[in-house]
Design an enzyme around this catalytic site. Structure first.
Site, PDB file in Angstrom:
ATOM      1  CG  HIS A 168     -11.088 -11.029   2.330  1.00 43.17           C
ATOM      2  ND1 HIS A 168     -10.573  -9.738   1.441  1.00 43.17           N
ATOM      3  CD2 HIS A 168     -10.349 -10.451   3.360  1.00 43.17           C
ATOM      4  CE1 HIS A 168     -10.002  -8.911   2.495  1.00 43.17           C
ATOM      5  NE2 HIS A 168      -9.584  -9.650   3.075  1.00 43.17           N
ATOM      6  CG  HIS A 171      -1.999  -0.947   1.313  1.00 37.57           C
ATOM      7  ND1 HIS A 171      -1.586  -2.078   1.841  1.00 37.57           N
ATOM      8  CD2 HIS A 171      -3.426  -0.843   1.534  1.00 37.57           C
ATOM      9  CE1 HIS A 171      -2.240  -2.996   2.183  1.00 37.57           C
ATOM     10  NE2 HIS A 171      -3.391  -2.305   1.963  1.00 37.57           N
ATOM     11  CG  ASP A 180      -5.370 -10.795   7.770  1.00 41.42           C
ATOM     12  OD1 ASP A 180      -6.002 -11.425   5.955  1.00 41.42           O
ATOM     13  OD2 ASP A 180      -5.009  -9.875   7.440  1.00 41.42           O
ATOM     14  CD  GLU A 231      -7.479 -11.231   2.772  1.00 44.33           C
ATOM     15  OE1 GLU A 231      -7.211 -10.394   1.641  1.00 44.33           O
ATOM     16  OE2 GLU A 231      -7.661 -11.395   3.908  1.00 44.33           O
ATOM     17  CG  ASP A 234      -4.224 -10.918  -1.355  1.00 48.01           C
ATOM     18  OD1 ASP A 234      -3.806 -10.840  -2.501  1.00 48.01           O
ATOM     19  OD2 ASP A 234      -4.864  -9.772  -0.588  1.00 48.01           O
ATOM     20  CG  ASP A 284      -3.463  -9.595   2.835  1.00 47.47           C
ATOM     21  OD1 ASP A 284      -2.999  -9.324   3.920  1.00 47.47           O
ATOM     22  OD2 ASP A 284      -4.403  -8.780   2.744  1.00 47.47           O
ATOM     23  CG  ASP A 297      -9.521 -10.286   7.605  1.00 48.73           C
ATOM     24  OD1 ASP A 297      -9.205 -11.431   6.757  1.00 48.73           O
ATOM     25  OD2 ASP A 297      -9.445  -9.357   6.867  1.00 48.73           O
ATOM     26  CD  GLU A 323      -7.864  -7.768  -1.239  1.00 52.64           C
ATOM     27  OE1 GLU A 323      -6.689  -7.768  -1.921  1.00 52.64           O
ATOM     28  OE2 GLU A 323      -7.653  -8.444  -0.205  1.00 52.64           O
TER      29      GLU A 323
HETATM   30  C1  XUL Z   1      -7.703  -6.509   3.969  1.00 55.31           C
HETATM   31  C2  XUL Z   1      -7.091  -6.714   2.648  1.00 55.31           C
HETATM   32  C3  XUL Z   1      -5.694  -5.803   2.509  1.00 55.31           C
HETATM   33  C4  XUL Z   1      -5.871  -5.598   1.308  1.00 55.31           C
HETATM   34  C5  XUL Z   1      -5.102  -4.565   0.240  1.00 55.31           C
HETATM   35  O1  XUL Z   1      -8.446  -7.548   4.521  1.00 55.31           O
HETATM   36  O2  XUL Z   1      -7.269  -8.093   2.459  1.00 55.31           O
HETATM   37  O3  XUL Z   1      -4.733  -5.838   2.786  1.00 55.31           O
HETATM   38  O4  XUL Z   1      -5.524  -7.031   0.326  1.00 55.31           O
HETATM   39  O5  XUL Z   1      -6.003  -3.479   1.024  1.00 55.31           O
HETATM   40 CO    CO Z   2      -5.807  -8.940   1.192  1.00 57.02          CO
END
Ligand code: XUL
Ligand code: CO
Length: 501
Positions: free
Chosen positions: A336, A141, A374, A333, A361, A404, A372, A297
């Site tokens: 997600h 980012h 991650d 993702e 992702d 991610d 989330d 996304e």
């Molecule tokens: C948030 C997410 C972000 C996007 C990029 O849940 O996945 O990191 O991948 O903004």
């Molecule tokens: Co993401």
């Protein structure tokens, strides 16, 4: 008195030493702790060599057991199936902080600031990391890699400085950006969304409606329009730097493009704004000659209660409605996907059959935690299902697999950064090997083929071609009588899957 004399003498000696030699200009890697104002001159990851493939019997945590970059699977090198990427925001900006607790990670190269100097040092650490890990891509980012500014101009200038260094490091190491993006969710100006909302407008309209106000007041619009414009300017710049860093894709993740309550939201209008924003991005991409893929996304919620790009199907519908379907693909993702009540495999298949599978992702959630998380994906069965979709899609280039994913809060050693990526890569590699075994074996495909074989007949083909009307079908139903319905063989399919794991 004598002791005081010696003490003063030592102090003088120290002062003279500093004056003659000067303060140490380096901050060696062994110096775990703060690195004052000097440049970092040591390795960031001393003692960690380039990670090698050592095969499944290796007990070395800093080696690949299943990911063998150059090995060919189904006619393509493993590294080309995956195009693995490191996510700068998690790996280099993740602190371990959560809503209940303070940061837990103190990487030796961090000095606790968000200065330009620190941003550059982190960028060097990023390149040493991806070189040692053996991946060719990274994602960012705008605001993770460079400090924000008091003004847009200042923020852009900061970004330019860090991007210039990244470009130089890329050229030295032959690495590239998989995708770039603009961070449109952290700053308070984006609390109502970036590309969607005039939050104040319904209040304003209501006041006009009840006769409290007789005409439009621009002030009511200006701040929200300002947000939309600011977001556009930020995306414009992020597209430019992604292009400059030879990015192959650009991602839109609209964390705050959604609503908390429909009572104060004009959903139709917000979606129209979002579509206009995307149209402008497409136009600008073409203007600057950026040929990368634009990716959306999907995510159902968090931070907003409802996010407009809920899942792959919702996003596909949005793109079709606004005539944007040919301009965008999806970045699926896995975490997600599960938040939206689907599996990652479901989301990948939905994207694939709509011609929208662009990037993954690669992460996962926790079945007992509802947000989330991650995490690095370590479930071999899930990885196998993911790779079945990817192989059916013929790969996902120019997209790839972006990690991610972040270390758990309690994982605090520098080597954990490597171990986490290694197991993430090994898990996906096992998924690829298993999926290839299943495809080469063909038993699962045969089971699926058999389920639809009645549609391979002449009449089945007529139905699939849209040439069978209800009168014709009623005639057939009477002629054939009660149909015999075959078993779905789900457990057998599961048995076949397991035989490949
Ligand atoms: C948030 C997410 C972000 C996007 C990029 O849940 O996945 O990191 O991948 O903004
Ligand atoms: Co993401």
């Amino acid at each position: 008195m004598k002791a005081w004399g010696i003490f003063l003498l030592l102090l003088c000696l120290q002062a003279i030493t500093y004056a003659v030699i000067g303060e140490s200009q380096t901050c060696p890697a062994e110096n775990v702790g703060k690195c004052d104002d000097s440049d970092w001159e040591g390795e960031f990851f001393p003692g960690i060599n380039k990670i090698k493939y050592e095969g499944p019997s290796s007990k070395n945590p800093l080696s690949f057991k299943w990911y063998n970059a150059e090995e060919e699977i189904l006619g393509k090198k493993m590294k080309d199936w995956f195009r693995f990427s490191v996510a700068f925001w998690h790996t280099f900006r993740g602190t371990g902080a959560d809503p209940f607790g303070a940061p837990t990670k103190y990487w030796p190269w961090e000095d606790g600031t968000n200065s330009l100097k620190m941003a550059k040092r982190r960028m060097r650490a990023n390149f040493e990391f991806i070189n040692k890990l053996g991946v060719d891509w990274w994602c960012f980012h705008d605001r993770d890699i460079a400090p924000d500014g008091e003004t847009l101009e200042e923020a852009n200038a900061n970004l330019d400085e860090v991007v210039a260094l990244a470009k130089e490091l890329q050229m030295q190491s032959k690495k590239k950006v998989l995708w770039g993006t603009a961070q449109l969710f952290m700053h308070p100006r984006y609390m109502h969304g970036a590309a969607t909302r005039y939050a104040i407008r319904p209040v304003h309209d209501f006041l006009i409606l009840i006769g409290f106000m007789s005409h439009k007041i621009n002030w009511f619009y200006s701040s929200e329009l300002g947000v939309y414009a600011y977001a556009a300017a930020q995306v414009k710049k992020a597209l430019e730097v992604t292009h400059y860093l030879e990015g192959e894709n650009y991602v839109f993740w609209g964390g705050r493009e959604g609503y908390q309550s429909l009572l104060n939201t004009d959903m139709e209008r917000e979606l129209n704004h979002l579509a206009r924003f995307f149209e402008a991005a497409v136009a600008y991409k073409k203007k600057i000659g950026f040929n990368g893929t634009l990716l959306i996304e999907p995510k159902p919620q968090e931070p907003t209660k409802h996010q407009y790009d809920w899942d792959a199907a919702t996003t596909a519908n949005f793109l079709r409605k606004y005539g944007l379907i040919g301009e965008f693909k999806l970045n699926i993702e896995c975490n997600h996907a599960t938040l939206s009540g689907h599996s990652c495999h479901h989301e990948l298949e939905t994207a694939r059959i709509n011609g929208l599978l662009g990037n993954i992702d690669a992460n996962t959630g926790d079945p007992q935690v509802g947000w989330d998380t991650d995490q690095f994906l370590v479930d071999i069965q899930e990885a196998t299902m993911i790779m079945l979709s990817v192989i059916r899609n013929g790969g996902i280039a120019p997209g790839g697999f972006n990690f991610d994913a972040k270390l758990r809060r309690e994982s605090t050693d520098v080597e954990d950064l490597f171990i986490a990526h290694i197991i993430g890569m090994d898990t996906m590699a096992r998924g690829l090997r298993n999926a290839a075994t299943l495809i080469e074996d063909g038993t699962l495909a045969e089971l699926v083929r058999k389920r639809y074989q009645s549609f391979d007949t002449e009449i089945g083909a007529q139905i699939e071609a849209g040439k069978a009307d209800f009168d014709f079908l009623e005639k057939k139903a009477k002629e054939w009588g009660e149909p015999k319905v075959a078993s779905a063989k789900q457990e057998l399919a599961e048995m076949i899957l397991q035989s490949a794991l």
